[in-house]
Scaffold this motif. Structure first.
Motif, PDB file in Angstrom:
ATOM      1  N   GLU A 293       0.833  -1.209   0.000  1.00 51.10           N
ATOM      2  CA  GLU A 293       0.000   0.000   0.000  1.00 51.10           C
ATOM      3  C   GLU A 293       0.864   1.255   0.000  1.00 51.10           C
ATOM      4  OE1 GLU A 293      -2.881   2.949   0.330  1.00 51.10           O
ATOM      5  OE2 GLU A 293      -3.016   0.880  -0.413  1.00 51.10           O
ATOM      6  N   LEU A 294       1.853   1.310   0.874  1.00 59.22           N
ATOM      7  CA  LEU A 294       2.719   2.485   0.925  1.00 59.22           C
ATOM      8  C   LEU A 294       3.565   2.597  -0.339  1.00 59.22           C
ATOM      9  CD1 LEU A 294       3.878   2.427   4.664  1.00 59.22           C
ATOM     10  CD2 LEU A 294       2.070   3.796   3.615  1.00 59.22           C
ATOM     11  N   GLY A 295       3.919   1.447  -0.925  1.00 61.67           N
ATOM     12  CA  GLY A 295       4.694   1.449  -2.160  1.00 61.67           C
ATOM     13  C   GLY A 295       3.916   1.982  -3.344  1.00 61.67           C
ATOM     14  N   ARG A 296       2.583   1.868  -3.295  1.00 64.42           N
ATOM     15  CA  ARG A 296       1.735   2.371  -4.377  1.00 64.42           C
ATOM     16  C   ARG A 296       1.568   3.887  -4.322  1.00 64.42           C
ATOM     17  NH1 ARG A 296      -2.280  -0.474  -6.899  1.00 64.42           N
ATOM     18  NH2 ARG A 296      -2.556   1.527  -7.964  1.00 64.42           N
ATOM     19  N   ARG A 297       1.784   4.458  -3.162  1.00 61.13           N
ATOM     20  CA  ARG A 297       1.570   5.892  -3.009  1.00 61.13           C
ATOM     21  C   ARG A 297       2.714   6.688  -3.631  1.00 61.13           C
ATOM     22  NH1 ARG A 297      -0.678   6.264   3.253  1.00 61.13           N
ATOM     23  NH2 ARG A 297      -2.383   4.753   3.011  1.00 61.13           N
ATOM     24  N   THR A 298       2.386   7.899  -4.074  1.00 59.78           N
ATOM     25  CA  THR A 298       3.377   8.771  -4.693  1.00 59.78           C
ATOM     26  C   THR A 298       3.474  10.078  -3.906  1.00 59.78           C
ATOM     27  OG1 THR A 298       1.801   9.925  -6.144  1.00 59.78           O
ATOM     28  CG2 THR A 298       2.689   7.817  -6.929  1.00 59.78           C
ATOM     29  N   SER A 299       4.394  10.928  -4.330  1.00 53.02           N
ATOM     30  CA  SER A 299       4.591  12.211  -3.653  1.00 53.02           C
ATOM     31  C   SER A 299       3.395  13.144  -3.840  1.00 53.02           C
ATOM     32  CB  SER A 299       5.851  12.889  -4.187  1.00 53.02           C
ATOM     33  OG  SER A 299       5.759  13.077  -5.596  1.00 53.02           O
ATOM     34  N   GLU A 302      -1.252  12.609   0.042  1.00 50.58           N
ATOM     35  CA  GLU A 302      -0.994  12.977   1.431  1.00 50.58           C
ATOM     36  C   GLU A 302      -0.295  11.826   2.159  1.00 50.58           C
ATOM     37  OE1 GLU A 302      -4.661  14.946  -0.149  1.00 50.58           O
ATOM     38  OE2 GLU A 302      -3.922  12.895  -0.030  1.00 50.58           O
ATOM     39  N   LEU A 303       0.599  12.196   3.072  1.00 52.92           N
ATOM     40  CA  LEU A 303       1.294  11.188   3.867  1.00 52.92           C
ATOM     41  C   LEU A 303       0.422  10.848   5.079  1.00 52.92           C
ATOM     42  CD1 LEU A 303       3.827   9.478   4.314  1.00 52.92           C
ATOM     43  CD2 LEU A 303       4.806  11.390   5.598  1.00 52.92           C
ATOM     44  N   LEU A 304      -0.407   9.833   4.922  1.00 55.53           N
ATOM     45  CA  LEU A 304      -1.316   9.433   5.988  1.00 55.53           C
ATOM     46  C   LEU A 304      -0.886   8.078   6.531  1.00 55.53           C
ATOM     47  CD1 LEU A 304      -4.730  10.410   4.353  1.00 55.53           C
ATOM     48  CD2 LEU A 304      -3.430  11.696   6.053  1.00 55.53           C
ATOM     49  N   PRO A 305      -0.786   7.941   7.851  1.00 54.36           N
ATOM     50  CA  PRO A 305      -0.406   6.638   8.417  1.00 54.36           C
ATOM     51  C   PRO A 305      -1.517   5.621   8.244  1.00 54.36           C
ATOM     52  CG  PRO A 305      -1.033   8.162  10.161  1.00 54.36           C
ATOM     53  CD  PRO A 305      -1.000   8.961   8.892  1.00 54.36           C
ATOM     54  N   SER A 374     -13.339   1.820   0.285  1.00 51.08           N
ATOM     55  CA  SER A 374     -11.921   1.779   0.647  1.00 51.08           C
ATOM     56  C   SER A 374     -11.153   2.987   0.110  1.00 51.08           C
ATOM     57  CB  SER A 374     -11.277   0.492   0.120  1.00 51.08           C
ATOM     58  OG  SER A 374      -9.899   0.476   0.436  1.00 51.08           O
ATOM     59  N   LEU A 375     -10.288   3.548   0.952  1.00 57.50           N
ATOM     60  CA  LEU A 375      -9.430   4.658   0.555  1.00 57.50           C
ATOM     61  C   LEU A 375      -8.031   4.195   0.178  1.00 57.50           C
ATOM     62  CD1 LEU A 375     -10.377   7.221   3.362  1.00 57.50           C
ATOM     63  CD2 LEU A 375     -11.317   7.058   1.050  1.00 57.50           C
ATOM     64  N   LEU A 376      -7.774   2.900   0.227  1.00 59.83           N
ATOM     65  CA  LEU A 376      -6.445   2.365  -0.026  1.00 59.83           C
ATOM     66  C   LEU A 376      -6.145   2.271  -1.509  1.00 59.83           C
ATOM     67  CD1 LEU A 376      -6.278  -0.552   2.589  1.00 59.83           C
ATOM     68  CD2 LEU A 376      -5.534   1.823   2.863  1.00 59.83           C
ATOM     69  N   MET A 377      -4.922   2.664  -1.878  1.00 62.27           N
ATOM     70  CA  MET A 377      -4.481   2.524  -3.265  1.00 62.27           C
ATOM     71  C   MET A 377      -4.456   1.061  -3.680  1.00 62.27           C
ATOM     72  SD  MET A 377      -3.947   5.498  -4.530  1.00 62.27           S
ATOM     73  CE  MET A 377      -3.039   5.008  -5.995  1.00 62.27           C
TER      74      MET A 377
END
Length: 414
Positions: A293-299, A302-305, A374-377
């Motif tokens: 999930e974190l690997g799918r996110r980009t700059s 938002e940086l959300l835990p 779901s809000l997950l990438m």
């Protein structure tokens, strides 16, 4: 319990009562201290180490009060802010790390002595091992306590990982993967590099890749104590090397199923076809999915835990017989379904409310709920499907194949 001078022993009975004994010059405080406690509660290894250290410091004429106040006082008095019970001390809380269950301070000292001796130890023997190491050479009390307290700050991250730093994410994943045997090795590199340096980032990335790839491929963890401490740590310390390249070289040279760092080809086979969700592996699978999930996110995002309440969900449910058909009702087809059912291609993260409400529903119902709530990438993958589409073994493998380039990037191997 604490030994403060050669003339006085202070014994703590509870939070309100103390007893002090005035000693003669020829009396040995350590012997009397241990004798006093012989019929009381057993001393923790950290109690014995503390009193040994300050007795040695007293005999050398060092300022014991200054050493205690600067370095050890927080171990005795630091409050646990995460506990509701007033007065709960942080370093005295009992926790479990892998097969070890002990108070936090004893675990810290267990890893610290393992780092210093480059040996696999038993937590019950920490005091004896510490004493043996201390007496094997001339030690500087101030310098050693300074090293210990610096590592203690990092160990707090191991105990209570965050999601705001690379070290915090590494510790969170190792905690979920139930792998603590590499702690002395990580301590070794933290003594030579800043936690957020590029060198440390490569060290943590390679160690995480090694552990994750072996888990995905179903390889044993039984040799980890020997690999991380008595081999890698011992060799690096002997060679006086602390660069990330040295660790990568040594990991790459490990051979045999009990030690090797799986290649991309072996990793891909396990990734696409092996059932990972087995019994107590729930948290381990969660570590994998969180990292994806974190690997799918980009700059741009938002940086959300990630919330701690997320659970692993089977897209095709474990009780699939209710709403899910199988093309061929044969022994072979059932075996393939059972295996792929627990493979990474069929697993995702959802809230516990979703899991309990829709876990056994048909794909059309679950897919619609996933893409709308779901809000997950990680779950945007299911937006490509329509309600009439099916989710079967072929689709499970397709998703695993689609995720593999990301997995290979997150857990790279030279």
């Amino acid at each position: 319990f604490s030994t403060r001078t050669t003339q006085t022993i202070w014994v703590l009975f509870n939070t309100r009562q103390h007893m002090s004994l005035e000693l003669e010059d020829e009396d040995d405080p350590q012997i009397i201290f241990e004798t006093l406690n012989a019929r009381g509660a057993p001393l923790q290894p950290s109690d014995l180490i503390r009193n040994f250290l300050f007795l040695q410091a007293t005999r050398k004429g060092e300022d014991v009060d200054s050493l205690y106040n600067e370095y050890w006082k927080s171990f005795d008095e630091k409050q646990d802010e995460n506990e509701k019970k007033a007065g709960e001390r942080f370093w005295r809380k009992e926790v479990r790390q892998g097969r070890l269950k002990s108070v936090r301070l004893d675990l810290l000292l267990y890893h610290y002595v393992g780092l210093r001796k480059c040996e696999d130890l038993k937590v019950a023997h920490v005091f004896e091992e510490f004493k043996d190491w201390w007496e094997s050479a001339t030690r500087n009390t101030d310098a050693e306590l300074k090293r210990l307290t610096r590592l203690a700050k990092y160990f707090e991250v191991f105990l209570l990982p965050n999601q705001t730093s690379r070290l915090g994410l590494f510790c969170r994943r190792m905690q979920l993967l139930d792998t603590s045997t590499l702690t002395p090795l990580v301590f070794y590199f933290l003594e030579h590099h800043d936690a957020e340096s590029p060198e440390m980032e490569q060290v943590l990335g390679d160690l995480e890749s090694y552990v994750v790839r072996r888990f995905v491929c179903g390889l044993t963890t039984k040799s980890y104590n020997r690999i991380f401490t008595t081999r890698l740590l011992a060799e690096l310390a002997k060679e006086r090397r602390s660069d990330a390249a040295a660790l990568r070289e040594k990991l790459s040279n490990l051979t045999g199923d009990s030690q090797l760092w799986p290649s991309d080809a072996v990793f891909e086979q396990g990734w696409c076809y092996r059932g990972l969700y087995q019994g107590k592996n729930t948290s381990k699978v969660r570590a994998i999915l969180e990292a994806l999930e974190l690997g799918r996110r980009t700059s741009k995002q938002e940086l959300l835990p990630l919330p701690d309440g997320l659970t692993v969900e089977h897209v095709m449910p474990q009780k699939w017989e209710t709403n899910w058909t199988i093309a061929e009702n044969s022994v072979e087809a059932l075996a393939v379904r059972k295996r792929l059912l627990h493979s990474i291609g069929n697993l995702t993260l959802v809230t516990s409310a979703f899991n309990s409400a829709l876990s056994n529903e048909a794909f059309a119902t679950k897919r619609s709920e996933i893409v709308t709530t779901s809000l997950l990438m990680l779950n945007t993958y299911f937006q490509q499907f329509a309600d009439q589409d099916i989710w079967d073994e072929a689709k499970i493998v397709e998703r695993a194949v689609a995720l593999f380039p990301l997995a290979k990037a997150v857990w790279g191997r030279p």
